[in-house]
Design a protein around this motif. Sequence first.
Motif, PDB file in Angstrom:
ATOM      1  N   LEU A 105       1.090  -1.273   0.210  1.00  0.00           N
ATOM      2  CA  LEU A 105      -0.192  -0.049   0.072  1.00  0.00           C
ATOM      3  C   LEU A 105       0.684   0.773  -0.097  1.00  0.00           C
ATOM      4  O   LEU A 105       1.990   0.503   0.456  1.00  0.00           O
ATOM      5  CB  LEU A 105      -0.431   0.037   1.486  1.00  0.00           C
ATOM      6  N   LEU A 106       0.298   1.925  -1.013  1.00  0.00           N
ATOM      7  CA  LEU A 106       1.882   3.619  -0.940  1.00  0.00           C
ATOM      8  C   LEU A 106       0.571   4.407  -0.608  1.00  0.00           C
ATOM      9  O   LEU A 106      -0.888   4.670  -1.590  1.00  0.00           O
ATOM     10  CB  LEU A 106       2.040   3.778  -2.527  1.00  0.00           C
ATOM     11  N   SER A 107       0.322   6.064   0.320  1.00  0.00           N
ATOM     12  CA  SER A 107      -0.471   6.967   0.154  1.00  0.00           C
ATOM     13  C   SER A 107       0.702   7.311   0.314  1.00  0.00           C
ATOM     14  O   SER A 107       1.688   8.027   0.722  1.00  0.00           O
ATOM     15  CB  SER A 107      -0.615   7.167   1.943  1.00  0.00           C
ATOM     16  N   PHE A 108      -0.308   8.619  -0.631  1.00  0.00           N
ATOM     17  CA  PHE A 108       0.095   9.806  -0.842  1.00  0.00           C
ATOM     18  C   PHE A 108      -0.137  11.308  -0.292  1.00  0.00           C
ATOM     19  O   PHE A 108      -1.424  11.028  -0.288  1.00  0.00           O
ATOM     20  CB  PHE A 108      -0.014  10.131  -2.523  1.00  0.00           C
ATOM     21  N   THR A 109       0.448  11.804   0.506  1.00  0.00           N
ATOM     22  CA  THR A 109      -0.007  13.227   1.456  1.00  0.00           C
ATOM     23  C   THR A 109      -0.048  14.342   1.111  1.00  0.00           C
ATOM     24  O   THR A 109       0.687  14.938  -0.208  1.00  0.00           O
ATOM     25  CB  THR A 109       0.653  12.518   2.477  1.00  0.00           C
TER      26      THR A 109
END
Length: 212
Positions: free
Chosen positions: A179-183
């Motif tokens: 899972l890649l979360s972009f902030t």
Amino acid sequence: MRPSTGTLTFRPDWENVVGPFLDFLTRHPGVDPTRVALLGVSLGGCLAPRAAAYEPRLAAVVALDGVSALTAHLPLPHDDAVRRAAAGHDEELDRMIADAREQSPTLRWACDHGRYVTGTSTDREFLAEYARYNLHDGSAEKITCPVLVCEATADLFYSVTEESDPRRLYRHVRAPKKLLSFTEEEGGDAHCHPGAVRLAVARVFDWLDDTI
């Protein structure tokens, strides 16, 4: 893409389209048939994993901010909105959708474009049709290739009180996954990361390099 007949060109069972495409692609001498990945963006972020569930030749799949729900702008829980959208008659929900359209250009665009693509005549009919594009039927658990799930931390398509489609997909996948979360700090917290496209693409390709 929509044909002149007004019928839908991609359906919830659109995974049947991927097989013939792979048949064509893997005949090309420059293609390694063991290293073909499938990437889907927005709605495609739900359709691509669904295709991967039924196409074992894929080496990896990337779900970039998958969205199969447009109910975050309505004053109803997602499941209630979907159930009522499928009803033959619901004037109260029609008014809720009309009010939400006035407040949200995003919902207004999604409904107008969505009615055209799906050939539905009302916003409520479109919401019911669109809700069929999901991974709730056990498809996510059938994926065997590695899966990269991307999400935007302030995605306007999701309510902060309910689980997003990327998070739900990630929870249900049994295959190797990331899972890649972009902030906001990265400029990538909006749906599909328009403020950090180069960063998002780089991370996707880094994962593909490591995976296949």
